[in-house]
Design an enzyme around this catalytic site. Structure first.
Site, PDB file in Angstrom:
ATOM      1  N   GLU A 179      55.282  38.972  60.163  1.00 54.35           N
ATOM      2  CA  GLU A 179      55.734  37.801  60.921  1.00 54.35           C
ATOM      3  C   GLU A 179      56.579  36.920  59.998  1.00 54.35           C
ATOM      4  O   GLU A 179      56.063  36.385  59.013  1.00 54.35           O
ATOM      5  CB  GLU A 179      54.536  37.005  61.451  1.00 54.35           C
ATOM      6  CG  GLU A 179      54.966  35.878  62.365  1.00 54.35           C
ATOM      7  CD  GLU A 179      53.829  34.969  62.806  1.00 54.35           C
ATOM      8  OE1 GLU A 179      53.054  34.527  61.939  1.00 54.35           O
ATOM      9  OE2 GLU A 179      53.713  34.690  64.012  1.00 54.35           O
ATOM     10  N   LYS A 195      41.591  18.616  63.817  1.00 50.81           N
ATOM     11  CA  LYS A 195      42.397  18.566  62.591  1.00 50.81           C
ATOM     12  C   LYS A 195      43.747  19.209  62.919  1.00 50.81           C
ATOM     13  O   LYS A 195      43.877  20.424  62.956  1.00 50.81           O
ATOM     14  CB  LYS A 195      41.685  19.356  61.482  1.00 50.81           C
ATOM     15  CG  LYS A 195      41.889  18.880  60.087  1.00 50.81           C
ATOM     16  CD  LYS A 195      43.268  18.971  59.502  1.00 50.81           C
ATOM     17  CE  LYS A 195      43.886  20.314  59.248  1.00 50.81           C
ATOM     18  NZ  LYS A 195      45.326  20.187  58.918  1.00 50.81           N
ATOM     19  N   CYS A 239      54.655  31.706  68.301  1.00 49.01           N
ATOM     20  CA  CYS A 239      53.830  32.905  68.123  1.00 49.01           C
ATOM     21  C   CYS A 239      54.299  33.990  69.071  1.00 49.01           C
ATOM     22  O   CYS A 239      54.134  35.172  68.813  1.00 49.01           O
ATOM     23  CB  CYS A 239      52.369  32.576  68.375  1.00 49.01           C
ATOM     24  SG  CYS A 239      52.104  31.765  69.951  1.00 49.01           S
ATOM     25  N   GLU A 251      43.496  32.346  67.341  1.00 53.16           N
ATOM     26  CA  GLU A 251      44.807  32.736  67.875  1.00 53.16           C
ATOM     27  C   GLU A 251      45.761  32.732  66.699  1.00 53.16           C
ATOM     28  O   GLU A 251      45.997  31.677  66.102  1.00 53.16           O
ATOM     29  CB  GLU A 251      45.289  31.734  68.930  1.00 53.16           C
ATOM     30  CG  GLU A 251      44.552  31.781  70.232  1.00 53.16           C
ATOM     31  CD  GLU A 251      44.726  33.091  70.974  1.00 53.16           C
ATOM     32  OE1 GLU A 251      45.712  33.810  70.720  1.00 53.16           O
ATOM     33  OE2 GLU A 251      43.857  33.403  71.793  1.00 53.16           O
TER      34      GLU A 251
HETATM   35  P1  NAD Z   1      48.673  27.634  59.270  1.00 50.78           P
HETATM   36  O1  NAD Z   1      47.745  28.770  59.308  1.00 50.78           O
HETATM   37  O2  NAD Z   1      49.355  27.357  57.989  1.00 50.78           O
HETATM   38  O3  NAD Z   1      47.904  26.279  59.673  1.00 50.78           O
HETATM   39  C1  NAD Z   1      47.219  26.163  60.884  1.00 50.78           C
HETATM   40  C2  NAD Z   1      46.199  25.033  60.777  1.00 50.78           C
HETATM   41  O4  NAD Z   1      45.173  25.429  59.863  1.00 50.78           O
HETATM   42  C3  NAD Z   1      46.773  23.735  60.231  1.00 50.78           C
HETATM   43  O5  NAD Z   1      46.171  22.635  60.871  1.00 50.78           O
HETATM   44  C4  NAD Z   1      46.344  23.775  58.773  1.00 50.78           C
HETATM   45  O6  NAD Z   1      46.268  22.506  58.173  1.00 50.78           O
HETATM   46  C5  NAD Z   1      44.966  24.403  58.901  1.00 50.78           C
HETATM   47  N1  NAD Z   1      44.441  25.021  57.677  1.00 50.78           N
HETATM   48  C6  NAD Z   1      45.124  25.485  56.605  1.00 50.78           C
HETATM   49  N2  NAD Z   1      44.255  25.987  55.693  1.00 50.78           N
HETATM   50  C7  NAD Z   1      43.022  25.849  56.191  1.00 50.78           C
HETATM   51  C8  NAD Z   1      41.708  26.184  55.735  1.00 50.78           C
HETATM   52  N3  NAD Z   1      41.516  26.787  54.550  1.00 50.78           N
HETATM   53  N4  NAD Z   1      40.654  25.904  56.518  1.00 50.78           N
HETATM   54  C9  NAD Z   1      40.827  25.330  57.722  1.00 50.78           C
HETATM   55  N5  NAD Z   1      42.041  24.971  58.215  1.00 50.78           N
HETATM   56  C10 NAD Z   1      43.126  25.235  57.457  1.00 50.78           C
HETATM   57  O7  NAD Z   1      49.737  27.851  60.456  1.00 50.78           O
HETATM   58  P2  NAD Z   1      51.002  26.989  60.803  1.00 50.78           P
HETATM   59  O8  NAD Z   1      52.055  27.231  59.788  1.00 50.78           O
HETATM   60  O9  NAD Z   1      50.611  25.591  61.090  1.00 50.78           O
HETATM   61  O10 NAD Z   1      51.435  27.648  62.207  1.00 50.78           O
HETATM   62  C11 NAD Z   1      52.205  28.810  62.301  1.00 50.78           C
HETATM   63  C12 NAD Z   1      51.336  29.996  62.629  1.00 50.78           C
HETATM   64  O11 NAD Z   1      50.612  29.750  63.825  1.00 50.78           O
HETATM   65  C13 NAD Z   1      52.132  31.254  62.911  1.00 50.78           C
HETATM   66  O12 NAD Z   1      51.524  32.339  62.293  1.00 50.78           O
HETATM   67  C14 NAD Z   1      52.068  31.399  64.427  1.00 50.78           C
HETATM   68  O13 NAD Z   1      52.218  32.714  64.909  1.00 50.78           O
HETATM   69  C15 NAD Z   1      50.697  30.864  64.696  1.00 50.78           C
HETATM   70  N6  NAD Z   1      50.552  30.448  66.081  1.00 50.78           N
HETATM   71  C16 NAD Z   1      49.820  31.238  66.893  1.00 50.78           C
HETATM   72  C17 NAD Z   1      49.680  30.908  68.230  1.00 50.78           C
HETATM   73  C18 NAD Z   1      48.857  31.764  69.147  1.00 50.78           C
HETATM   74  O14 NAD Z   1      48.461  31.280  70.182  1.00 50.78           O
HETATM   75  N7  NAD Z   1      48.601  33.014  68.821  1.00 50.78           N
HETATM   76  C19 NAD Z   1      50.281  29.748  68.722  1.00 50.78           C
HETATM   77  C20 NAD Z   1      51.024  28.958  67.847  1.00 50.78           C
HETATM   78  C21 NAD Z   1      51.144  29.313  66.524  1.00 50.78           C
END
Ligand code: NAD
Length: 547
Positions: free
Chosen positions: A382, A172, A281, A247
């Site tokens: 963040e 997803k 991130c 992550e």
């Molecule tokens: P997000 O948490 O909004 O979404 C991440 C994923 O989770 C998306 O596919 C989203 O559709 C899904 N999602 C949302 N609600 C959900 C639920 N209730 N159940 C299951 N899945 C759900 O994050 P984003 O805005 O897409 O990405 C940015 C974030 O990702 C930042 O916080 C960044 O630091 C982090 N990030 C971390 C790393 C790492 O390796 N540590 C790498 C890249 C991004």
């Protein structure tokens, strides 16, 4: 605009009754209509992954790896096209978008190599005629949930190790980058991945993402995204008895000491803070600088920021692209106002950028605050945009303490020319990744990637560590003594029977008569009576005849 983007289930592209739009953040234009998966498509995707699992897990790993090698070649051939879709769908500049694809190519090659390694362990047994080993086993159906900021690289960190180890996947992706996801899946299809091994479901996280995490046939959830969502995913996975690898966010710092090469440090800061418009991130959002060099460092930094070119990532001179959407733009702006209210001083930026063609997109000026204290929200939360805080420190110890005192623990970096200080920092910085004389960006696929504290839950991606995330250890004992041997119990009995001089028994059993040596000559090294007793006990211990 791309044709309608569909789900991919059991080897087929599947449309649905309801669609959502993917939008270019630089122009506001529609990139594609996308088929939104319902519970019905999700169930079909998980069922396909379940059905494909037995055959895929039995496929010899070197054969599985051949598919991954082909994926690497296909990604390489399509690097420009994929990079273009990344820029169009999430905004990062072309050079960085190419890096996003390259990371997936590197990961495909690295994990394909595991097809002929995937080492297990052997260990000696405490009992005779018994062999012990541990082997990696796949886990089953893996739910892969990914963010938009690395639409090809982050999924590759999860899908490729999952496959080489014999798992099947339901993926997803973020609803902001469905087209990139479909393009990535196309490479697997053309590489000959059997139907059902990789399935793609598109839609909202709170709906289809949540349903995927809850699904009873999913065995492992691997999630990358925000802390807020990650915690929810973690709770749901725990409630439904699944393994979960997380992550999440970062609040990464670059420490600049008084002996640092300031020009080099500024290069690292600009790349780490404003690359991908601060939406990594691993982005640097705090600069912890020794007070004696704060003035010259800030001056150099502001000079460099003025040279950055904001615009559409497809235009070659652009160095800073848009942020992902209007929600992100509003969040960044909100934090800038929080910073001002907290008493920080705005040095540059602090507003949206809407000149010329940028008026239709989501652009924010690179922003720097100073007079920031470690307790301020802009120094702890963040923000995920092009916003940097300058925090002063009086010493290495204070800088390290400030670095470590945030809820996140992904990356830290230190600029110093003193090797003692560099090694002290390497030991004391409590993040999962540390750089010396480099910014916070630059991870390579052959090393573990992940964070401490609030950034993760201990799992790691990339490198050998990823194999632990995507496999189970199976330990196998083979007893070829032909009789009941009881671990811990029979060892205790023999221990009681141990000869007085234990060393003599060890030496006898390890010395074999070689050319020119006779048993009598060897025996001659030990008192005759002791030798006999030890010899008898050795035979008993090895299951031989009693004399
Ligand atoms: P997000 O948490 O909004 O979404 C991440 C994923 O989770 C998306 O596919 C989203 O559709 C899904 N999602 C949302 N609600 C959900 C639920 N209730 N159940 C299951 N899945 C759900 O994050 P984003 O805005 O897409 O990405 C940015 C974030 O990702 C930042 O916080 C960044 O630091 C982090 N990030 C971390 C790393 C790492 O390796 N540590 C790498 C890249 C991004």
């Amino acid at each position: 605009m791309s044709a309608e983007t569909k789900n991919f289930i059991a080897g087929k592209w599947v449309a649905t009754g309801s669609t959502f739009g993917s939008v270019n953040p630089a122009t506001g234009e529609l990139v594609s209509r996308c088929a939104e998966a319902s519970q019905q498509e999700l169930d079909a995707a998980v069922a396909a992954a379940c059905d494909a699992f037995p055959a895929w897990r039995k496929t010899p790993p070197p054969r599985r790896a051949e598919t991954l090698f082909r994926v690497a070649e296909l990604l390489k051939a399509r690097k420009d096209d994929l990079a273009r879709w990344i820029t169009v769908e999430m905004g990062k500049v072309t050079m960085e978008a190419r890096g996003d694809v390259q990371e997936a190519i590197d990961m495909a090659r690295y994990m394909a190599g595991e097809g002929r390694r995937m080492f297990g362990h052997t260990a000696p047994s405490e009992l005779p005629d018994k062999f012990c080993m541990s082997l990696r086993d796949p886990i089953g159906v893996v739910a892969v949930i990914t963010p938009w900021n690395f639409p090809i690289a982050v999924p590759s960190w999860k899908i490729l190790p999952a496959f080489v180890l014999g798992n099947t996947v339901v993926w997803k992706p973020s609803s902001d980058t469905p087209v990139c996801a479909a393009k990535f899946v196309e490479a697997f299809v053309e590489a000959g991945l059997p139907p059902g091994v990789l399935n793609l479901v598109l839609g909202k996280g709170a709906e289809i993402g949540d349903a995927l995490v809850r699904h009873r046939d999913v065995r492992l959830v691997t999630f990358t995204g925000s802390n807020e969502v990650g915690h929810r995913v973690s709770v749901t996975a725990a409630e439904t008895g699944k393994r979960c690898a997380l992550e999440m966010g970062g609040k990464n710092a670059i420490i600049v000491l008084d002996d640092a090469d300031l020009a080099l440090a500024v290069d690292g800061i600009v790349w780490s803070a404003f690359g991908t418009s601060g939406q990594r991130c691993t982005a640097a959002s705090r600069i912890i600088v020794h007070n004696t060099v704060r003035g010259p460092l800030t001056e150099l930094l502001l000079e460099r920021i003025k040279q950055l070119k904001i615009g559409n990532g497809l235009d070659p001179p652009t160095t800073v692209g848009p942020v992902i959407n209007h929600t992100a733009l509003e969040k960044i702006d909100r934090y800038v106002h929080i910073g001002l209210d907290e008493g920080a001083r705005l040095l540059i930026g602090g507003e949206r950028f809407s000149k010329g063609d940028c008026r239709r997109g989501c652009f924010y000026r690179p922003t720097v605050f100073d007079n920031v204290t470690p307790a301020m929200r802009i120094a702890r939360d963040e923000i995920f945009g092009p916003v940097v805080c300058i925090i002063e420190a009086d010493s290495l110890e204070e800088a390290v303490a400030i670095n470590n005192d945030v809820p996140y623990g992904l990356v830290s970096s230190i600029y110093t020319q003193n090797v003692d200080r560099a090694f002290t920092a390497m030991r004391e910085l409590t993040t999962g990744i540390v750089y010396v004389n480099a910014g916070t960006i630059g991870s390579e696929v052959q090393l573990p990637f992940g964070g401490t504290r609030g950034t993760g839950n201990g799992a790691r991606e990339a490198g050998q560590a990823a194999l632990d995330t995507f496999s189970e250890w199976k330990t196998v004992y083979v007893d070829y003594s032909g009789r009941l041997q009881r671990a811990q119990i029979d060892t205790e009995t023999r221990h009681k029977e141990k000869p007085q001089n234990e060393n003599s028994r060890t030496q006898i059993s390890s010395v074999r008569p070689g050319p020119g040596k006779t048993a009598a000559r060897i025996r001659g090294r030990f008192p005759r009576q002791q030798h006999r007793r030890a010899h008898a006990r050795r035979n008993v211990a090895q299951g031989g005849h009693r004399h």
